[in-house]
Design a protein around this motif. Sequence first.
Motif, PDB file in Angstrom:
ATOM      1  N   PRO A 188       0.808  -1.219   0.000  1.00  0.00           N
ATOM      2  CA  PRO A 188       0.000   0.000   0.000  1.00  0.00           C
ATOM      3  C   PRO A 188       0.844   1.272   0.000  1.00  0.00           C
ATOM      4  CG  PRO A 188      -0.781  -1.537   1.668  1.00  0.00           C
ATOM      5  CD  PRO A 188       0.548  -2.040   1.195  1.00  0.00           C
ATOM      6  N   GLY A 189       1.924   1.253   0.772  1.00  0.00           N
ATOM      7  CA  GLY A 189       2.851   2.381   0.746  1.00  0.00           C
ATOM      8  C   GLY A 189       2.273   3.690   1.258  1.00  0.00           C
ATOM      9  N   PHE A 190       3.065   4.456   1.953  1.00  0.00           N
ATOM     10  CA  PHE A 190       2.756   5.852   2.260  1.00  0.00           C
ATOM     11  C   PHE A 190       3.749   6.684   1.452  1.00  0.00           C
ATOM     12  CE2 PHE A 190       0.895   3.616   5.776  1.00  0.00           C
ATOM     13  CZ  PHE A 190      -0.191   4.388   6.172  1.00  0.00           C
ATOM     14  N   PRO A 191       3.329   7.793   0.865  1.00  0.00           N
ATOM     15  CA  PRO A 191       4.240   8.573   0.023  1.00  0.00           C
ATOM     16  C   PRO A 191       5.524   8.963   0.741  1.00  0.00           C
ATOM     17  CG  PRO A 191       1.995   9.383  -0.188  1.00  0.00           C
ATOM     18  CD  PRO A 191       1.985   8.386   0.936  1.00  0.00           C
ATOM     19  N   LYS A 192       6.616   8.926   0.001  1.00  0.00           N
ATOM     20  CA  LYS A 192       7.944   9.316   0.474  1.00  0.00           C
ATOM     21  C   LYS A 192       8.458   8.432   1.600  1.00  0.00           C
ATOM     22  CE  LYS A 192       9.376  11.837  -1.647  1.00  0.00           C
ATOM     23  NZ  LYS A 192       9.872  11.590  -3.031  1.00  0.00           N
ATOM     24  N   THR A 193       8.117   7.160   1.558  1.00  0.00           N
ATOM     25  CA  THR A 193       8.666   6.205   2.521  1.00  0.00           C
ATOM     26  C   THR A 193       9.618   5.217   1.857  1.00  0.00           C
ATOM     27  OG1 THR A 193       6.800   4.684   2.235  1.00  0.00           O
ATOM     28  CG2 THR A 193       6.614   6.330   3.997  1.00  0.00           C
ATOM     29  N   GLY A 194       9.718   5.236   0.538  1.00  0.00           N
ATOM     30  CA  GLY A 194      10.602   4.312  -0.164  1.00  0.00           C
ATOM     31  C   GLY A 194       9.868   3.178  -0.853  1.00  0.00           C
ATOM     32  N   THR A 195       8.588   3.382  -1.123  1.00  0.00           N
ATOM     33  CA  THR A 195       7.794   2.320  -1.749  1.00  0.00           C
ATOM     34  C   THR A 195       8.330   1.929  -3.120  1.00  0.00           C
ATOM     35  OG1 THR A 195       5.833   3.072  -0.547  1.00  0.00           O
ATOM     36  CG2 THR A 195       5.463   1.666  -2.462  1.00  0.00           C
ATOM     37  N   SER A 196       8.790   2.901  -3.890  1.00  0.00           N
ATOM     38  CA  SER A 196       9.328   2.598  -5.219  1.00  0.00           C
ATOM     39  C   SER A 196      10.564   1.707  -5.120  1.00  0.00           C
ATOM     40  CB  SER A 196       9.686   3.886  -5.968  1.00  0.00           C
ATOM     41  OG  SER A 196       8.524   4.629  -6.269  1.00  0.00           O
ATOM     42  N   SER A 197      11.423   2.002  -4.143  1.00  0.00           N
ATOM     43  CA  SER A 197      12.612   1.169  -3.944  1.00  0.00           C
ATOM     44  C   SER A 197      12.225  -0.236  -3.511  1.00  0.00           C
ATOM     45  CB  SER A 197      13.534   1.802  -2.894  1.00  0.00           C
ATOM     46  OG  SER A 197      14.066   3.017  -3.367  1.00  0.00           O
ATOM     47  N   LEU A 198      11.288  -0.343  -2.585  1.00  0.00           N
ATOM     48  CA  LEU A 198      10.861  -1.656  -2.120  1.00  0.00           C
ATOM     49  C   LEU A 198      10.269  -2.465  -3.263  1.00  0.00           C
ATOM     50  CD1 LEU A 198      10.451  -3.648   0.189  1.00  0.00           C
ATOM     51  CD2 LEU A 198       8.241  -2.558   0.656  1.00  0.00           C
ATOM     52  N   HIS A 199       9.510  -1.818  -4.123  1.00  0.00           N
ATOM     53  CA  HIS A 199       8.932  -2.462  -5.297  1.00  0.00           C
ATOM     54  C   HIS A 199      10.037  -3.123  -6.131  1.00  0.00           C
ATOM     55  CE1 HIS A 199       5.827  -2.579  -8.629  1.00  0.00           C
ATOM     56  NE2 HIS A 199       6.943  -2.705  -9.333  1.00  0.00           N
ATOM     57  N   GLU A 223       2.024  -5.552  -6.443  1.00  0.00           N
ATOM     58  CA  GLU A 223       1.980  -4.179  -6.957  1.00  0.00           C
ATOM     59  C   GLU A 223       2.006  -3.195  -5.797  1.00  0.00           C
ATOM     60  OE1 GLU A 223      -0.820  -1.832  -6.868  1.00  0.00           O
ATOM     61  OE2 GLU A 223      -2.648  -3.034  -7.185  1.00  0.00           O
ATOM     62  N   SER A 224       2.401  -1.949  -6.098  1.00  0.00           N
ATOM     63  CA  SER A 224       2.551  -0.904  -5.087  1.00  0.00           C
ATOM     64  C   SER A 224       1.756   0.324  -5.499  1.00  0.00           C
ATOM     65  CB  SER A 224       4.031  -0.508  -4.951  1.00  0.00           C
ATOM     66  OG  SER A 224       4.860  -1.646  -4.877  1.00  0.00           O
ATOM     67  N   SER A 225       0.846   0.754  -4.643  1.00  0.00           N
ATOM     68  CA  SER A 225       0.050   1.951  -4.936  1.00  0.00           C
ATOM     69  C   SER A 225      -0.161   2.741  -3.654  1.00  0.00           C
ATOM     70  CB  SER A 225      -1.303   1.569  -5.549  1.00  0.00           C
ATOM     71  OG  SER A 225      -1.150   0.955  -6.814  1.00  0.00           O
ATOM     72  N   THR A 226       0.329   3.976  -3.633  1.00  0.00           N
ATOM     73  CA  THR A 226       0.279   4.764  -2.400  1.00  0.00           C
ATOM     74  C   THR A 226      -1.131   5.219  -2.039  1.00  0.00           C
ATOM     75  OG1 THR A 226       0.878   6.713  -3.715  1.00  0.00           O
ATOM     76  CG2 THR A 226       2.647   5.592  -2.550  1.00  0.00           C
ATOM     77  N   THR A 227      -2.053   5.223  -2.987  1.00  0.00           N
ATOM     78  CA  THR A 227      -3.415   5.654  -2.653  1.00  0.00           C
ATOM     79  C   THR A 227      -4.178   4.606  -1.854  1.00  0.00           C
ATOM     80  OG1 THR A 227      -4.052   4.906  -4.872  1.00  0.00           O
ATOM     81  CG2 THR A 227      -3.747   7.276  -4.554  1.00  0.00           C
ATOM     82  N   TYR A 228      -3.690   3.376  -1.826  1.00  0.00           N
ATOM     83  CA  TYR A 228      -4.395   2.340  -1.074  1.00  0.00           C
ATOM     84  C   TYR A 228      -4.331   2.564   0.427  1.00  0.00           C
ATOM     85  CZ  TYR A 228      -4.087  -0.515  -5.397  1.00  0.00           C
ATOM     86  OH  TYR A 228      -4.164  -0.994  -6.679  1.00  0.00           O
ATOM     87  N   CYS A 229      -3.220   3.111   0.899  1.00  0.00           N
ATOM     88  CA  CYS A 229      -2.928   3.086   2.341  1.00  0.00           C
ATOM     89  C   CYS A 229      -3.967   3.830   3.164  1.00  0.00           C
ATOM     90  CB  CYS A 229      -1.529   3.626   2.609  1.00  0.00           C
ATOM     91  SG  CYS A 229      -1.255   5.318   2.064  1.00  0.00           S
ATOM     92  N   ILE A 230      -4.543   4.910   2.642  1.00  0.00           N
ATOM     93  CA  ILE A 230      -5.486   5.695   3.442  1.00  0.00           C
ATOM     94  C   ILE A 230      -6.876   5.748   2.801  1.00  0.00           C
ATOM     95  CG2 ILE A 230      -3.620   7.088   4.421  1.00  0.00           C
ATOM     96  CD1 ILE A 230      -4.592   9.412   2.629  1.00  0.00           C
TER      97      ILE A 230
END
Length: 319
Positions: free
Chosen positions: A34-45, A93-100
Motif C-alpha cells: 500500500p505504501g505511504f508517500p515518500k517512505t521508499g515504496t518505489s525502492s521496495l517495489h 503491486e505498489s500503490s500509495t493511494t491504497y494506504c489511506i
Amino acid sequence: MFFSRILYLRISKVTILFVGFTVMSDYKANLIIPGFPKTGTSSLHDYLNQHPEINMSKKKEPHFFSVDKQWKKGRAYYNELFDKSSNIVFRGESSTTYCIWPEAIRKISENVKSPKIIILLRDPVQRLISHYKWMYKLGLETDDILNAVERESMFDFHPDKPVHGCYRSYIEFSLYSKYIPLWTNQFGASSIYLVSSEQLLKDPLMILNNCFNFLGLSPLDTIDVINNNRTEEVSVVRSKLISHKSANRLRYRIPLKYQHWLRNQALIKFIWQRASLGKFLVVPSISDKDVRMLELRLKKEVAFYNDIFQRNLENKVGL
C-alpha cells in the motif's frame, strides 16, 4: 468471483440449507504494497522484484483498487500487469493511494485471495517534510510548510482528485495510528508486515530477507542496491531565467495528454526536468520551530511509529 460452500443440517425431518461465500479470485496479484508517500515504496517495489519467485507489476502505482477510472478497466487489464511465468509465487503491486483509502481496502479484501501485505513506514514528521519538499519542487506547492499543512487539512483525501497526478494530504498520509488498524482488522496481523524505511535504507539486504521470510521464500545472498525517488536537497539560488511560478504556469497551459508525450522527447526532457523537478528552485527553509510544531501536531503518530519499531524492529504487527 465467488463459489458457494453448501452445508446441509438435518433436524428431524427438516433440512436447512446454509450457503456461505468464499473469495474465489481471478486476480493474479497476491502481494500488495500500500505504501505511504515518500517512505521508499518505489525502492521496495524494485527490491522485491529481484527475488526469482516474485514478480512486481510492470507499471508502478496502478492505483487499480482506488482510482475509479483504473478500476473500470477491469480484471483483464490488471492481470496484464504481471508476468505469467509458472515459477512465480507472488505477483505484487505498489500503490500509495491504497494506504489511506478504506474503499481500496474493501476491494482488495473482496477480490484478492489471501493477499500478503507489506507496509513501509517512515518517521511521520520526516515523511511529511519530504512529501512537502517533493510537491514544492514539482511546482504543485507554493506555500510555506505550516500554511500548506493547514490548508490541506481542510480538504478530505480522495484518490479520484489528484493535483496534476499527485496528492498532497500531508497530515493524512502520516496518520499511521488511524490507518494501520484498518488493514490489520481487515486482513489479520499475520498477513501484514510493517517495515521501517530507515532500516530499509540502512540495511536493505537484511530487511529484504526479512520480507522474504515473511512470505515463506528463500533468502538472497546479494541484491542490487536501489536508490529511487529521493527528494533532492536543493541549495542553488533561484535562477533568473526560470522561476517557480513562471515555469509551472507555462507547464500547466499544456494539456495533460501532450505533457506525457513531451516528457519523452529528448530535447524537451532536459528543460522539463528543470521546470518540474526544481533544479532552479529553492524550497522554503524549514526552521526548528516548524519541525517542533509538526512534531506536536503528529505527537500521537510519532509515538505509534516509535512503539512499533522500538518494540520489535521489522516484526509482524501485533496491534
